[in-house]
Design a protein around this motif. Structure first.
Motif, PDB file in Angstrom:
ATOM      1  N   ILE A  92       0.838  -1.204   0.000  1.00 52.06           N
ATOM      2  CA  ILE A  92       0.000   0.000   0.000  1.00 52.06           C
ATOM      3  C   ILE A  92       0.872   1.253   0.000  1.00 52.06           C
ATOM      4  CG2 ILE A  92      -1.648   1.331   1.365  1.00 52.06           C
ATOM      5  CD1 ILE A  92      -2.866  -1.318   2.271  1.00 52.06           C
ATOM      6  N   ARG A  93       1.901   1.265   0.834  1.00 53.04           N
ATOM      7  CA  ARG A  93       2.814   2.407   0.873  1.00 53.04           C
ATOM      8  C   ARG A  93       3.538   2.584  -0.462  1.00 53.04           C
ATOM      9  NH1 ARG A  93       5.110   4.574   5.720  1.00 53.04           N
ATOM     10  NH2 ARG A  93       3.895   4.046   7.556  1.00 53.04           N
ATOM     11  N   THR A  94       3.942   1.476  -1.063  1.00 52.50           N
ATOM     12  CA  THR A  94       4.660   1.555  -2.339  1.00 52.50           C
ATOM     13  C   THR A  94       3.787   2.164  -3.429  1.00 52.50           C
ATOM     14  OG1 THR A  94       5.982  -0.394  -1.758  1.00 52.50           O
ATOM     15  CG2 THR A  94       5.890   0.228  -4.084  1.00 52.50           C
ATOM     16  N   ILE A  95       2.547   1.711  -3.505  1.00 44.32           N
ATOM     17  CA  ILE A  95       1.632   2.219  -4.537  1.00 44.32           C
ATOM     18  C   ILE A  95       1.388   3.713  -4.352  1.00 44.32           C
ATOM     19  CG2 ILE A  95      -0.733   2.092  -5.407  1.00 44.32           C
ATOM     20  CD1 ILE A  95      -0.644  -0.931  -4.707  1.00 44.32           C
ATOM     21  N   PHE A  96       1.085   4.113  -3.127  1.00 50.23           N
ATOM     22  CA  PHE A  96       0.805   5.526  -2.882  1.00 50.23           C
ATOM     23  C   PHE A  96       2.061   6.379  -3.016  1.00 50.23           C
ATOM     24  CE2 PHE A  96      -3.159   3.988  -1.070  1.00 50.23           C
ATOM     25  CZ  PHE A  96      -4.042   4.984  -1.460  1.00 50.23           C
ATOM     26  N   THR A  97       3.229   5.812  -2.716  1.00 48.93           N
ATOM     27  CA  THR A  97       4.475   6.560  -2.887  1.00 48.93           C
ATOM     28  C   THR A  97       4.709   6.901  -4.348  1.00 48.93           C
ATOM     29  OG1 THR A  97       5.497   5.550  -0.932  1.00 48.93           O
ATOM     30  CG2 THR A  97       6.975   6.478  -2.592  1.00 48.93           C
ATOM     31  N   TRP A  98       4.565   5.912  -5.217  1.00 54.04           N
ATOM     32  CA  TRP A  98       4.757   6.168  -6.641  1.00 54.04           C
ATOM     33  C   TRP A  98       3.706   7.130  -7.180  1.00 54.04           C
ATOM     34  CZ3 TRP A  98       9.042   5.626  -8.994  1.00 54.04           C
ATOM     35  CH2 TRP A  98       9.934   4.614  -8.638  1.00 54.04           C
ATOM     36  N   PHE A  99       2.494   7.027  -6.659  1.00 47.78           N
ATOM     37  CA  PHE A  99       1.441   7.947  -7.096  1.00 47.78           C
ATOM     38  C   PHE A  99       1.778   9.386  -6.703  1.00 47.78           C
ATOM     39  CE2 PHE A  99      -2.435  10.296  -5.959  1.00 47.78           C
ATOM     40  CZ  PHE A  99      -3.036  10.365  -7.209  1.00 47.78           C
ATOM     41  N   MET A 100       2.236   9.583  -5.473  1.00 48.67           N
ATOM     42  CA  MET A 100       2.563  10.933  -5.016  1.00 48.67           C
ATOM     43  C   MET A 100       3.799  11.479  -5.721  1.00 48.67           C
ATOM     44  SD  MET A 100       1.643  10.940  -0.934  1.00 48.67           S
ATOM     45  CE  MET A 100       2.598   9.476  -0.533  1.00 48.67           C
ATOM     46  N   ILE A 101       4.799  10.623  -5.949  1.00 50.97           N
ATOM     47  CA  ILE A 101       5.991  11.072  -6.675  1.00 50.97           C
ATOM     48  C   ILE A 101       5.622  11.476  -8.100  1.00 50.97           C
ATOM     49  CG2 ILE A 101       8.189  10.304  -7.656  1.00 50.97           C
ATOM     50  CD1 ILE A 101       8.632   8.656  -5.141  1.00 50.97           C
ATOM     51  N   PHE A 144       4.670  15.761 -12.034  1.00 50.55           N
ATOM     52  CA  PHE A 144       3.731  16.368 -12.981  1.00 50.55           C
ATOM     53  C   PHE A 144       3.558  17.854 -12.684  1.00 50.55           C
ATOM     54  CE2 PHE A 144      -0.688  17.519 -14.121  1.00 50.55           C
ATOM     55  CZ  PHE A 144      -0.584  17.360 -15.497  1.00 50.55           C
ATOM     56  N   ILE A 145       3.492  18.206 -11.405  1.00 48.18           N
ATOM     57  CA  ILE A 145       3.386  19.618 -11.028  1.00 48.18           C
ATOM     58  C   ILE A 145       4.650  20.367 -11.425  1.00 48.18           C
ATOM     59  CG2 ILE A 145       3.227  21.197  -9.057  1.00 48.18           C
ATOM     60  CD1 ILE A 145       1.416  19.120  -7.721  1.00 48.18           C
ATOM     61  N   LEU A 146       5.813  19.741 -11.234  1.00 45.34           N
ATOM     62  CA  LEU A 146       7.059  20.366 -11.681  1.00 45.34           C
ATOM     63  C   LEU A 146       7.057  20.580 -13.187  1.00 45.34           C
ATOM     64  CD1 LEU A 146       9.843  18.543  -9.628  1.00 45.34           C
ATOM     65  CD2 LEU A 146       9.110  20.908  -9.396  1.00 45.34           C
ATOM     66  N   TYR A 147       6.512  19.617 -13.901  1.00 47.11           N
ATOM     67  CA  TYR A 147       6.455  19.720 -15.362  1.00 47.11           C
ATOM     68  C   TYR A 147       5.572  20.890 -15.799  1.00 47.11           C
ATOM     69  CZ  TYR A 147       5.033  18.589 -20.142  1.00 47.11           C
ATOM     70  OH  TYR A 147       4.749  18.657 -21.483  1.00 47.11           O
ATOM     71  N   LEU A 148       4.534  21.185 -15.026  1.00 50.04           N
ATOM     72  CA  LEU A 148       3.637  22.281 -15.382  1.00 50.04           C
ATOM     73  C   LEU A 148       4.303  23.642 -15.250  1.00 50.04           C
ATOM     74  CD1 LEU A 148       0.286  21.080 -13.772  1.00 50.04           C
ATOM     75  CD2 LEU A 148       0.972  20.947 -16.170  1.00 50.04           C
ATOM     76  N   GLY A 149       5.374  23.722 -14.461  1.00 48.32           N
ATOM     77  CA  GLY A 149       6.120  24.966 -14.396  1.00 48.32           C
ATOM     78  C   GLY A 149       6.055  25.650 -13.041  1.00 48.32           C
ATOM     79  N   PRO A 150       6.761  26.778 -12.912  1.00 44.21           N
ATOM     80  CA  PRO A 150       6.848  27.484 -11.624  1.00 44.21           C
ATOM     81  C   PRO A 150       5.505  27.933 -11.065  1.00 44.21           C
ATOM     82  CG  PRO A 150       8.507  28.290 -13.164  1.00 44.21           C
ATOM     83  CD  PRO A 150       7.598  27.404 -13.946  1.00 44.21           C
ATOM     84  N   LEU A 151       4.600  28.350 -11.940  1.00 47.81           N
ATOM     85  CA  LEU A 151       3.306  28.825 -11.448  1.00 47.81           C
ATOM     86  C   LEU A 151       2.545  27.711 -10.741  1.00 47.81           C
ATOM     87  CD1 LEU A 151       1.380  31.208 -11.299  1.00 47.81           C
ATOM     88  CD2 LEU A 151       0.399  30.486 -13.483  1.00 47.81           C
ATOM     89  N   ALA A 152       2.602  26.499 -11.282  1.00 43.22           N
ATOM     90  CA  ALA A 152       1.936  25.363 -10.642  1.00 43.22           C
ATOM     91  C   ALA A 152       2.579  25.051  -9.293  1.00 43.22           C
ATOM     92  CB  ALA A 152       1.995  24.139 -11.555  1.00 43.22           C
ATOM     93  N   VAL A 153       3.893  25.191  -9.207  1.00 41.40           N
ATOM     94  CA  VAL A 153       4.585  24.954  -7.936  1.00 41.40           C
ATOM     95  C   VAL A 153       4.171  26.001  -6.905  1.00 41.40           C
ATOM     96  CG1 VAL A 153       6.837  24.789  -6.820  1.00 41.40           C
ATOM     97  CG2 VAL A 153       6.526  23.866  -9.116  1.00 41.40           C
ATOM     98  N   ILE A 154       4.028  27.245  -7.339  1.00 46.31           N
ATOM     99  CA  ILE A 154       3.586  28.304  -6.426  1.00 46.31           C
ATOM    100  C   ILE A 154       2.184  28.011  -5.906  1.00 46.31           C
ATOM    101  CG2 ILE A 154       2.971  30.748  -6.298  1.00 46.31           C
ATOM    102  CD1 ILE A 154       5.236  31.300  -8.276  1.00 46.31           C
TER     103      ILE A 154
END
Length: 323
Positions: A66-75, A80-90
């Protein structure tokens, strides 16, 4: 054969053809329905298979999967948020800030909820708004000055009188707080007032500084966050497979083996991660807003800080090294 007999024969054949057509349509419809039912049952069967698989495991390994599945999902979500750019990170940082503020303020509210103190939660959120307006206004006026001063006339006045407006908003909050004071509860209300401001100092100031460092280069945001993630993952892995010695009583599942293993792997990751990130301008270049393209740009000539440099050893260390 007479015409009437021919007509009856034709009608009979027509009826037989219609009946045969209906049978074919019913058969096709039943087959399609069976296929649809089979398709709908596949996700259910897959879900049942997963549940049966987890049910067959002992609690220790079930928790691992369960931890492994959710870890990969959160990573994956984080990248994906990093890929969207600085505004998404903000936006992500702002959401975390609001959630943390809500959690801490709720502690104080629950403690004195029975007293029905007026405007406590309202004023807490109002002061959060004032703080964000001040801090983010400073950042926006610094990094987006070209956009705001040339294209939005109203925002020119907001930038010019930003600190005065922030001061006025805070004064309004103070007046509302004084007006909400309730006899026999002054001490508790001032305690909650201080609780709110300490929370603002810890939460809002930190998030503002995180965003400031983000504009100096995404690496300054991504590296510490990823190191925390790395430490947490490897500490769990080492503790899961090799953990035998309890670390602290407060968290009995944590072990010295996990603590040491996580620390070592985090140090290794820091060297490897920095080397990899220094190869990409996205991580090393300051984030700048281009008013012409209306996009964030992360392209530049990397500073000397991000380039591999050889440093000579001190003279007094040369002889031992040669030996």
């Amino acid at each position: 054969m007479s015409n009437s007999e021919n007509l009856q024969t034709a009608r009979r054949r027509q009826k037989e053809g219609a009946l045969n057509g209906e049978k074919v349509e019913q058969k096709a419809h039943s087959e399609q329905s069976a296929l649809n039912i089979a398709d709908e049952s596949k996700p259910v069967e897959q879900q049942e298979d997963k549940e049966q698989f987890l049910a067959t495991l002992n609690p220790r390994w079930r928790n691992w999967w369960i931890r492994t599945i959710f870890t990969w999902f959160m990573i994956g979500s984080f990248f994906f948020i990093l890929y969207l750019g600085p505004l998404a990170v903000i936006v992500l940082i702002q959401c975390i800030q609001i959630k943390c503020f809500h959690e801490i303020i709720s502690i104080g509210h629950k403690k004195y909820q029975s007293l029905s103190l007026p405007l406590f939660r309202t004023l807490s959120w109002y002061f959060l708004l004032c703080s964000n307006y001040f801090f983010y206004g400073e950042s926006i006026s610094e990094y987006f000055q070209g956009l705001l001063t040339h294209e939005h006339i109203i925002l020119q006045y907001l930038i010019q009188y930003h600190r005065l407006i922030s001061y006025g908003m805070y004064c309004i909050g103070i007046m509302l707080f004084v007006n909400s004071l309730k006899k026999d509860f002054y001490k508790k209300q001032f305690a909650l007032f201080g609780w709110t401001h300490i929370t603002l100092l810890v939460i809002v100031t930190q998030s503002h500084l995180v965003i400031q460092t983000l504009f100096e280069g995404m690496m300054w945001f991504f590296l510490p966050v990823s190191m925390v993630i790395c430490n947490d993952i490897w500490a769990y892995i080492f503790g899961f497979f090799f953990g035998k010695t309890p670390l602290i009583k407060l968290s009995p599942k944590k072990t010295w083996e996990g603590f040491i293993g996580g620390a070592i792997m985090t140090i290794v990751y820091s060297f490897v991660g920095v080397y990899i990130m220094c190869q990409f301008e996205y991580f090393t270049c300051p984030v700048e807003y281009n008013s012409e393209s209306k996009t964030f740009l992360t392209s530049c000539t990397p500073a000397a800080l991000y380039q591999i440099t050889s440093y000579p050893l001190p003279v007094f260390l040369h002889y031992p090294v040669q030996m």
